[in-house]
Structures are given as structure tokens and as C-alpha cells.
Design a protein around this motif. Structure first.
Motif, mmCIF file in Angstrom:
data_model
loop_
_atom_site.group_PDB
_atom_site.id
_atom_site.type_symbol
_atom_site.label_atom_id
_atom_site.label_comp_id
_atom_site.label_asym_id
_atom_site.label_seq_id
_atom_site.Cartn_x
_atom_site.Cartn_y
_atom_site.Cartn_z
ATOM 1 N N LEU A 102 0.815 -1.022 0.007
ATOM 2 C CA LEU A 102 -0.186 -0.084 0.098
ATOM 3 C C LEU A 102 0.897 1.431 0.114
ATOM 4 N N GLN A 103 2.176 1.147 0.291
ATOM 5 C CA GLN A 103 3.126 2.351 0.525
ATOM 6 C C GLN A 103 3.132 3.297 -0.821
ATOM 7 N N PRO A 104 3.013 2.791 -2.106
ATOM 8 C CA PRO A 104 3.052 3.511 -3.292
ATOM 9 C C PRO A 104 1.496 4.354 -3.062
ATOM 10 N N TYR A 105 0.643 3.858 -2.874
ATOM 11 C CA TYR A 105 -0.845 4.231 -2.802
ATOM 12 C C TYR A 105 -0.999 5.459 -1.814
ATOM 13 N N LEU A 106 -0.326 5.261 -0.747
ATOM 14 C CA LEU A 106 -0.076 6.292 0.449
ATOM 15 C C LEU A 106 0.493 7.413 0.110
ATOM 16 N N GLU A 107 1.563 7.217 -0.719
ATOM 17 C CA GLU A 107 2.353 8.104 -1.104
ATOM 18 C C GLU A 107 1.861 9.058 -2.147
ATOM 19 N N GLN A 108 0.983 8.386 -3.005
ATOM 20 C CA GLN A 108 0.135 9.052 -4.195
ATOM 21 C C GLN A 108 -0.837 10.097 -3.395
ATOM 22 N N ILE A 109 -1.492 9.305 -2.249
ATOM 23 C CA ILE A 109 -2.484 10.209 -1.437
ATOM 24 C C ILE A 109 -1.807 11.359 -0.827
ATOM 25 N N ASN A 110 -0.677 11.244 -0.171
ATOM 26 C CA ASN A 110 -0.119 12.379 0.394
ATOM 27 C C ASN A 110 0.380 13.550 -0.815
ATOM 28 N N LEU A 111 0.679 12.975 -1.955
ATOM 29 C CA LEU A 111 1.002 13.899 -2.965
ATOM 30 C C LEU A 111 -0.295 14.700 -3.255
ATOM 31 N N ILE A 112 -1.518 14.035 -3.615
ATOM 32 C CA ILE A 112 -2.805 14.439 -4.035
ATOM 33 C C ILE A 112 -3.216 15.554 -2.914
ATOM 34 N N GLU A 113 -2.964 15.098 -1.519
ATOM 35 C CA GLU A 113 -3.355 15.998 -0.464
ATOM 36 C C GLU A 113 -2.515 17.349 -0.651
ATOM 37 N N GLU A 114 -1.235 17.402 -0.860
ATOM 38 C CA GLU A 114 -0.468 18.377 -0.947
ATOM 39 C C GLU A 114 -0.979 19.405 -1.981
ATOM 40 N N GLN A 115 -1.288 18.538 -3.114
ATOM 41 C CA GLN A 115 -1.877 19.517 -4.155
ATOM 42 C C GLN A 115 -2.917 20.009 -4.046
ATOM 43 N N VAL A 116 -4.067 19.455 -3.486
ATOM 44 C CA VAL A 116 -5.177 19.802 -3.012
ATOM 45 C C VAL A 116 -5.084 21.109 -2.335
ATOM 46 N N ALA A 117 -4.088 21.051 -1.239
ATOM 47 C CA ALA A 117 -3.938 22.272 -0.395
ATOM 48 C C ALA A 117 -3.285 23.351 -1.187
ATOM 49 N N ALA A 118 -2.450 23.113 -2.125
ATOM 50 C CA ALA A 118 -1.908 23.980 -2.835
ATOM 51 C C ALA A 118 -3.100 24.916 -3.668
ATOM 52 N N LEU A 119 -3.881 23.975 -4.201
ATOM 53 C CA LEU A 119 -5.146 24.390 -5.068
ATOM 54 C C LEU A 119 -5.859 25.201 -4.046
ATOM 55 N N GLU A 120 -6.298 24.978 -3.008
ATOM 56 C CA GLU A 120 -7.086 25.712 -1.990
ATOM 57 C C GLU A 120 -6.478 27.085 -1.732
ATOM 58 N N GLN A 121 -5.252 26.983 -1.480
ATOM 59 C CA GLN A 121 -4.540 28.269 -1.361
ATOM 60 C C GLN A 121 -4.767 29.101 -2.688
#
Length: 143
Positions: A102-121
């Protein structure tokens, strides 16, 4: 002044004093029991000693049997605990493998979360900029 009892000798004097004083106890001469009594007493003593020693040895033997049973039960308990530990170890390895999968998927989730935070800003900045533009437009429209 010597008394009549003193003249008779020390043993006789004591007997004489004992006869005169009722509070003094007199000793009787110890007599040896008859030969047959000694044999019977010895047999009785040896029988009782044998019974006592048999009881002591039986108690010791029972103690050792109890310890043996306790050791067997403890050994079984340790075997059960070993089986439980092996199962836990196996399950932990399985969980670690699943987590690694699951580690690659967890890393993708973290990356998407960072991108969503940047989009929100960026959305907040865009909203603030659009409000400024709107305010300027209303200001120009009033003129």
C-alpha cells in the motif's frame, strides 16, 4: 548441734526430712523393665519409626510427583505461548507486506493532499483577487 538424721548419713537424712515434710517429694529408685518388655518396646518403636519414615518418604514422593506434573503443565503452557508467538509473528509479517504493498498508494494520497492544499490556497488568492476587482469595478461604475 548435729541432729539424729545427720548422723545417719546424707541419703538417710534426706529420706528422714522427706518423711517429716509433706511438701517434699521422694524419688523412687528406677527399676529396669523386664527383658520381654524391652523387646516389645523395641519392636513397637521400630514399627512406629518405620511407619513414620514411610510417611515421610511417601510425602516426599508425592511432592516430586506434584513438581513433575507442574513441570509438564508449564511445558505445555510454554508450547501454547510459543504457538501464539509464531502466529503473531506470521500475522505481523503479513501486515508489513500489505503495508509495503500500500505504500505507493499512500505516497500518492499524500501527494494529492499536498496538491489539493496548494489548489485551495490558489482558490483563496483568486477569490481575494476577484473581490478586489469587483470592488474596483463598482468604484469605476459609480463614476
Amino acid at each position: 548441734m548435729p541432729t539424729a538424721a545427720a548422723a545417719e548419713g546424707p541419703l538417710e537424712a534426706r529420706v528422714q526430712v522427706a518423711k517429716q515434710d509433706p511438701a517434699v517429694e521422694t524419688a523412687e529408685e528406677a527399676k529396669e523393665p523386664a527383658e520381654a518388655d524391652i523387646n516389645e518396646l523395641c519392636k513397637d518403636m521400630f514399627n512406629k519409626m518405620a511407619t513414620y519414615l514411610t510417611g515421610e518418604l511417601t510425602a516426599t514422593s508425592e511432592d516430586y510427583k506434584l513438581l513433575e506434573n507442574m513441570n509438564k503443565l508449564t511445558s505445555l503452557k510454554y508450547l501454547e505461548m510459543k504457538d501464539i508467538a509464531v502466529n503473531i509473528s506470521r500475522n505481523l509479517k503479513d501486515l508489513n507486506q500489505k503495508y509495503a504493498g500500500l505504500q505507493p498508494y499512500l505516497e500518492q494520497i499524500n501527494l494529492i493532499e499536498e496538491q489539493v492544499a496548494a489548489l485551495e490556497q490558489a482558490a483563496y488568492k483568486l477569490d481575494a483577487y476577484s473581490k478586489k476587482l469587483e470592488a474596483k469595478y463598482k468604484k469605476l461604475e459609480k463614476r
